[in-house]
Write an enzyme that holds these catalytic residues in place. Structure first.
Site, PDB file in Angstrom:
ATOM      1  N   HIS A  30      -4.905   4.499   0.776  1.00 48.03           N
ATOM      2  CA  HIS A  30      -6.250   4.434   0.190  1.00 48.03           C
ATOM      3  C   HIS A  30      -7.068   3.458   1.026  1.00 48.03           C
ATOM      4  CE1 HIS A  30      -4.827   0.674  -1.488  1.00 48.03           C
ATOM      5  NE2 HIS A  30      -3.877   1.312  -2.155  1.00 48.03           N
ATOM      6  N   GLY A  32      -7.875   0.511   0.695  1.00 49.86           N
ATOM      7  CA  GLY A  32      -7.275  -0.819   0.886  1.00 49.86           C
ATOM      8  C   GLY A  32      -6.364  -0.855   2.107  1.00 49.86           C
ATOM      9  N   HIS A  33      -5.532   0.190   2.238  1.00 46.27           N
ATOM     10  CA  HIS A  33      -4.658   0.264   3.425  1.00 46.27           C
ATOM     11  C   HIS A  33      -5.502   0.396   4.701  1.00 46.27           C
ATOM     12  CE1 HIS A  33      -1.823   2.132   0.343  1.00 46.27           C
ATOM     13  NE2 HIS A  33      -1.092   1.167   0.827  1.00 46.27           N
ATOM     14  N   GLY A 142      -1.611  -6.973   2.164  1.00 47.65           N
ATOM     15  CA  GLY A 142      -2.689  -7.181   1.201  1.00 47.65           C
ATOM     16  C   GLY A 142      -2.349  -8.291   0.215  1.00 47.65           C
TER      17      GLY A 142
END
Ligand code: PAF
Length: 275
Positions: A30, A32-33, A142
């Protein structure tokens, strides 16, 4: 971008690379990655992303089997961003039964570790194996998995690994929900409610910023808010940022961490609070 499935091919491909930035993932990428991959790109001439759903970090009743595997779509997203995608099979990563493990520090048995026994041992072990295979100079994780990041930082220091660990801010949806592959397990109603976790952490953070240091009461208040709305709260905890221990009096770098289930979905989030 090159998709590689075997250790021998990976080693051959990376043997002449001088500066590798590495983003380990379990796939189902997503935004974030993708942000982690962008950060890797800024830092290095060669970006390696691993996609591997690691069986040894899942408990017997967890979602290993149903964890979304979307390699084709993931590779499409990584086109032009990553140089190498390493997507090994379980047999390639574990050619024989893994009987040697990284034994993580005691903090691995608290917070998420108290509810997922053996989870961080499985994470640390696979991350060490991936580090040995990729041999990066930089690795990016993250901050949403705050406890994971803390344990990996300790592993790198204590095992003298020549790798710079970079922690990336959590990517969030517009309503504040931390992006996670597991968000797709939520029903539409649960998805709306899910934003309450980050809102509750924000309130706890403001309370701490206003000078309260009765951490146990702050934790209980936040957990109570979620519980009243139907969440099954595993924990809300105020810890120090450095080692995730109970903050000493006057500690100025705090983090509030939470894990709770909404229906069948387990969500985690955290908020750093600097006083
Ligand atoms: O954070 C994850 O996706 C996983 O725990 C990791 C670091 C890729 C290890 O399997």
């Amino acid at each position: 971008m090159q998709l590689i499935h075997t250790v021998s091919e990976l080693r051959a491909r990376l043997s002449n690379e001088k500066s590798i930035a590495f983003v380990p993932t379990m796939g189902n990428l997503h935004e974030g990655h993708i942000e982690l991959v962008r950060m890797a790109r800024e830092r290095s001439s060669c970006v390696v992303v691993s996609i591997f759903v690691n069986p040894i970090q899942f408990g017997p009743n967890e979602d290993f089997d149903k964890y979304p595997r979307t390699l084709e779509a993931d590779c499409a997203r990584l086109q032009g961003m990553a140089d190498v995608v390493f997507a090994p099979s379980v047999d390639e990563m574990y050619p024989e039964q893994q009987t040697l493990f990284v034994e993580p520090p005691p903090i691995a048995n608290e917070l998420c570790g108290a509810f997922r026994p053996g989870h961080f041992r499985g994470v640390a072990t696979v991350v060490l194996k991936l580090f040995n295979l990729v041999q990066p100079q930089i690795a990016i994780f993250g901050k949403k998995d705050y406890q994971q990041l803390a344990i990996i930082r300790q592993m790198v220091i204590q095992f003298n690994l020549p790798i710079e660990i970079v922690g990336a801010e959590t990517s969030r949806a517009a309503d504040g929900l931390a992006l996670s592959s597991r968000n797709q397990y939520l029903s539409a109603e649960e998805r709306t409610e899910a934003a309450m976790m980050s809102r509750t952490l924000q309130v706890a953070g403001k309370t701490l910023a206003s000078g309260r240091s009765d951490y146990a009461a702050v934790e209980q208040e936040a957990a109570g808010v979620l519980a009243k709305r139907g969440w099954q709260v595993e924990y809300v905890a105020v810890r120090n940022q450095a080692g995730l221990g109970i903050p000493a009096a006057g500690c100025r770098k705090l983090v509030v961490l939470a894990a709770a289930r909404l229906g069948k979905t387990r969500l985690i989030d955290n908020l750093e609070v600097c006083l």
